[in-house]
Design a protein around this motif. Structure first.
Motif, PDB file in Angstrom:
ATOM      1  N   GLN A   1     -16.965   3.038 -11.087  1.00 38.43           N
ATOM      2  CA  GLN A   1     -15.542   2.842 -11.359  1.00 38.43           C
ATOM      3  C   GLN A   1     -14.922   1.633 -10.687  1.00 38.43           C
ATOM      4  O   GLN A   1     -13.972   1.056 -11.193  1.00 38.43           O
ATOM      5  CB  GLN A   1     -14.764   4.077 -10.904  1.00 38.43           C
ATOM      6  N   ARG A   2     -15.398   1.326  -9.495  1.00 38.33           N
ATOM      7  CA  ARG A   2     -14.774   0.234  -8.742  1.00 38.33           C
ATOM      8  C   ARG A   2     -15.839  -0.670  -8.120  1.00 38.33           C
ATOM      9  O   ARG A   2     -16.966  -0.248  -7.890  1.00 38.33           O
ATOM     10  CB  ARG A   2     -13.844   0.794  -7.658  1.00 38.33           C
ATOM     11  N   ARG A   3     -15.406  -1.883  -7.816  1.00 37.46           N
ATOM     12  CA  ARG A   3     -16.364  -2.885  -7.304  1.00 37.46           C
ATOM     13  C   ARG A   3     -16.799  -2.628  -5.869  1.00 37.46           C
ATOM     14  O   ARG A   3     -17.919  -2.905  -5.481  1.00 37.46           O
ATOM     15  CB  ARG A   3     -15.677  -4.268  -7.420  1.00 37.46           C
ATOM     16  N   ARG A   4     -15.836  -2.124  -5.051  1.00 36.74           N
ATOM     17  CA  ARG A   4     -16.121  -1.970  -3.613  1.00 36.74           C
ATOM     18  C   ARG A   4     -15.825  -0.564  -3.141  1.00 36.74           C
ATOM     19  O   ARG A   4     -15.034   0.161  -3.754  1.00 36.74           O
ATOM     20  CB  ARG A   4     -15.178  -2.877  -2.813  1.00 36.74           C
TER      21      ARG A   4
ATOM     22  N   ASP B   1      -4.144  -3.746   5.439  1.00 35.47           N
ATOM     23  CA  ASP B   1      -4.672  -5.063   5.835  1.00 35.47           C
ATOM     24  C   ASP B   1      -5.645  -5.602   4.783  1.00 35.47           C
ATOM     25  O   ASP B   1      -5.626  -6.789   4.445  1.00 35.47           O
ATOM     26  CB  ASP B   1      -5.417  -4.977   7.177  1.00 35.47           C
ATOM     27  N   LEU B   2      -6.487  -4.722   4.276  1.00 30.95           N
ATOM     28  CA  LEU B   2      -7.466  -5.146   3.271  1.00 30.95           C
ATOM     29  C   LEU B   2      -6.763  -5.662   2.020  1.00 30.95           C
ATOM     30  O   LEU B   2      -7.235  -6.609   1.371  1.00 30.95           O
ATOM     31  CB  LEU B   2      -8.398  -3.979   2.911  1.00 30.95           C
ATOM     32  N   GLY B   3      -5.627  -5.029   1.712  1.00 33.04           N
ATOM     33  CA  GLY B   3      -4.869  -5.414   0.516  1.00 33.04           C
ATOM     34  C   GLY B   3      -4.401  -6.861   0.551  1.00 33.04           C
ATOM     35  O   GLY B   3      -4.057  -7.448  -0.480  1.00 33.04           O
ATOM     36  N   GLU B   4      -4.381  -7.486   1.732  1.00 35.24           N
ATOM     37  CA  GLU B   4      -3.984  -8.903   1.844  1.00 35.24           C
ATOM     38  C   GLU B   4      -5.079  -9.826   1.303  1.00 35.24           C
ATOM     39  O   GLU B   4      -4.827 -10.976   0.985  1.00 35.24           O
ATOM     40  CB  GLU B   4      -3.757  -9.279   3.320  1.00 35.24           C
ATOM     41  N   TYR B   5      -6.318  -9.320   1.271  1.00 33.74           N
ATOM     42  CA  TYR B   5      -7.448 -10.200   0.926  1.00 33.74           C
ATOM     43  C   TYR B   5      -8.256  -9.747  -0.290  1.00 33.74           C
ATOM     44  O   TYR B   5      -8.901 -10.562  -0.942  1.00 33.74           O
ATOM     45  CB  TYR B   5      -8.390 -10.347   2.138  1.00 33.74           C
TER      46      TYR B   5
ATOM     47  N   ARG C   1      -5.625  11.037  -2.936  1.00 33.59           N
ATOM     48  CA  ARG C   1      -4.446  10.286  -3.427  1.00 33.59           C
ATOM     49  C   ARG C   1      -4.821   8.928  -4.004  1.00 33.59           C
ATOM     50  O   ARG C   1      -4.144   8.406  -4.874  1.00 33.59           O
ATOM     51  CB  ARG C   1      -3.485  10.019  -2.260  1.00 33.59           C
ATOM     52  N   HIS C   2      -5.906   8.328  -3.487  1.00 32.58           N
ATOM     53  CA  HIS C   2      -6.285   6.968  -3.909  1.00 32.58           C
ATOM     54  C   HIS C   2      -7.445   6.962  -4.889  1.00 32.58           C
ATOM     55  O   HIS C   2      -8.160   5.960  -4.992  1.00 32.58           O
ATOM     56  CB  HIS C   2      -6.614   6.119  -2.688  1.00 32.58           C
ATOM     57  N   GLY C   3      -7.660   8.060  -5.596  1.00 27.01           N
ATOM     58  CA  GLY C   3      -8.728   8.096  -6.614  1.00 27.01           C
ATOM     59  C   GLY C   3     -10.110   8.267  -6.003  1.00 27.01           C
ATOM     60  O   GLY C   3     -11.116   8.121  -6.697  1.00 27.01           O
ATOM     61  N   GLY C   4     -10.187   8.536  -4.694  1.00 28.51           N
ATOM     62  CA  GLY C   4     -11.470   8.574  -3.989  1.00 28.51           C
ATOM     63  C   GLY C   4     -12.069   9.965  -3.896  1.00 28.51           C
ATOM     64  O   GLY C   4     -11.650  10.904  -4.577  1.00 28.51           O
ATOM     65  N   ILE C   5     -13.027  10.095  -3.019  1.00 29.50           N
ATOM     66  CA  ILE C   5     -13.933  11.234  -3.066  1.00 29.50           C
ATOM     67  C   ILE C   5     -14.495  11.512  -1.668  1.00 29.50           C
ATOM     68  O   ILE C   5     -14.439  10.659  -0.788  1.00 29.50           O
ATOM     69  CB  ILE C   5     -15.066  10.910  -4.094  1.00 29.50           C
ATOM     70  N   VAL C   6     -15.064  12.719  -1.504  1.00 33.90           N
ATOM     71  CA  VAL C   6     -15.749  13.126  -0.274  1.00 33.90           C
ATOM     72  C   VAL C   6     -17.246  13.067  -0.564  1.00 33.90           C
ATOM     73  O   VAL C   6     -17.677  13.257  -1.702  1.00 33.90           O
ATOM     74  CB  VAL C   6     -15.346  14.574   0.100  1.00 33.90           C
TER      75      VAL C   6
ATOM     76  N   ASP D   1      -9.382  -1.982  -6.788  1.00 37.51           N
ATOM     77  CA  ASP D   1     -10.817  -2.035  -7.107  1.00 37.51           C
ATOM     78  C   ASP D   1     -11.661  -1.597  -5.896  1.00 37.51           C
ATOM     79  O   ASP D   1     -12.840  -1.937  -5.804  1.00 37.51           O
ATOM     80  CB  ASP D   1     -11.176  -3.467  -7.527  1.00 37.51           C
ATOM     81  N   LEU D   2     -11.018  -0.874  -4.965  1.00 37.67           N
ATOM     82  CA  LEU D   2     -11.693  -0.418  -3.730  1.00 37.67           C
ATOM     83  C   LEU D   2     -11.657   1.106  -3.726  1.00 37.67           C
ATOM     84  O   LEU D   2     -10.583   1.705  -3.855  1.00 37.67           O
ATOM     85  CB  LEU D   2     -10.928  -0.964  -2.514  1.00 37.67           C
TER      86      LEU D   2
END
Ligand code: 13P
Ligand code: SF4
Length: 371
Positions: free
Chosen positions: A177-180, A128-132, A156-161, A137-138
């Motif tokens: 690395q990313r804005r949000r 859903d977020l990808g629509e806006y 999988r999405h480049g993220g972290i714990v 960059d998240l």
């Protein structure tokens, strides 16, 4: 008479029910005997919220961060018995050597906060977020109090714990690395941490998975820096700013020390905020005669008061704020799981499926490298 050797395949797990009727002192002796026999092949890890009767048997104690480090560093053990909750045992399984069995003495020891976000809901939110906004960059950041498949999603999405002890360092890593950031499942840890970094409340909308667009307008999503999942800890939300005010009135000069899972208004009213390990260290290092009100789980605070009779240590809430699921680990469950392990019929093994574990390990290792 020579007793017959029973082939391992003919053994059945010992049932739990009879353990309820054995006197605690006898179970404690039996636990000590198994610890002695197994020596360094067995590692009992204990979270600080465990009750005294259980924590006395922990070889090592810690907050979530320290316990995951300890699991990752364990070299000699064949089994880890985790006196904590389910997400902690899953994390230990992901980080230990493959031949180590991780056992949770009672499978009902979950975490209600971890249950507030599941993979389907997070994947739906991401789409859903990808629509806006641009999801490239998240950065997805999951609090360690989450299921392994959400840690896998982050991997999988480049993220972290993150944990309560490194949330700021992890958010700094994410923003480099990313804005949000999409932060789940604890809105309070996310908000309390991001605020110290200068992110304003208007840039931190709450994402309610039951509402279309999480209950937000497209403009609010576009203006966001940190999207906070609508989750919380039912224990820590019971501390209120009024409790802080009442203690300050009764004991002028008192210091108030709280966990970052408390609401923002409680954190704002407190003097110090930090993980369970930070809380223990702060009180241990405080001068004799100092007075403290501590806002975290009851067993930890009661133990602190017993261990530091030279300091006045109060529990911040008039209500009994205890973690009912941590409390499920008791002496009968510990003895039962250890005797099944010793007999060769281990019960309650926590095994994260390989594919999930691989991605979750990526996100956990990123965290261990940040701090
Ligand atoms: P810590 O990592 O600070 O021990 O916190 C774990 C937890 O579940 C707090 O509720
Ligand atoms: Fe989960 Fe709260 Fe218990 Fe911690 S205290 S394990 S966050 S329910």
């Amino acid at each position: 008479m020579v007793s017959a050797i029973v082939p391992a395949s003919d053994l059945h797990p010992l049932p739990f029910a009879p353990y309820r009727d054995v006197p605690t002192v006898e179970l404690e002796e039996r636990i000590r005997a198994i610890k002695g026999e197994w020596s360094d092949r067995l590692l009992i890890l204990g979270h600080h919220y465990q009750q005294d009767e259980v924590i006395q048997f922990a070889d090592l104690r810690g907050d979530s961060y320290k316990l995951s480090q300890l699991a990752a560093q364990s070299q000699t053990c064949r089994a880890i018995v985790f006196c904590g909750v389910h997400f902690m045992a899953e994390t230990a399984d992901i980080l230990t050597r493959p031949e180590v069995d991780v056992i949770l003495p009672d499978m009902a020891a979950g975490c209600s906060m971890a249950d507030m976000a599941d993979l389907d809901a997070v994947e739906a939110a991401w789409s859903d977020l990808g629509e806006y906004i641009d999801t490239d960059d998240l950065m997805p950041v999951t609090y360690i109090n989450s299921t392994a498949d959400l840690k896998g999603f982050c991997g999988r999405h480049g993220g972290i714990v993150c944990t309560s002890s490194n949330a700021r360092a992890v958010l700094e890593w994410a923003f480099a690395q990313r804005r949000r950031v999409l932060f789940f499942p604890d809105q309070h840890l996310g908000r309390n941490t991001a605020r110290t970094m200068g992110v304003s409340l208007s840039q931190m909308p709450v994402w309610d998975p039951r509402e279309p667009l999480g209950g937000n307008s497209p403009d609010a999503l576009r203006a966001s820096r940190v999207l906070l999942w609508k989750g919380h800890c039912s224990v820590h939300q019971m501390f209120r700013p009024e409790h802080v005010a009442q203690f300050r009135q009764r004991f002028p000069g008192i210091q108030v020390l709280v966990h970052p899972e408390c609401t923002m208004s409680v954190v704002d009213a407190a003097d110090l905020v930090g993980s369970t390990e930070f809380i223990l260290k702060t009180v241990a290092e405080a001068p004799a005669g100092s007075t403290w009100a501590v806002g975290t789980e009851l067993h930890l605070v009661n133990r602190l008061a017993q261990e530091h009779p030279d300091k006045a240590i109060h529990f911040l809430s008039p209500m009994v704020c205890m973690c009912a699921t941590m409390y499920r680990i008791d002496v009968p469950h510990l003895a039962w799981s250890l005797e099944n392990l010793a007999q060769g019929t281990p019960v309650n093994i926590i095994k994260v499926p390989e594919d999930t574990a691989n991605w979750a390990r990526v996100a956990l290792k990123r965290m261990l490298e940040v701090k």
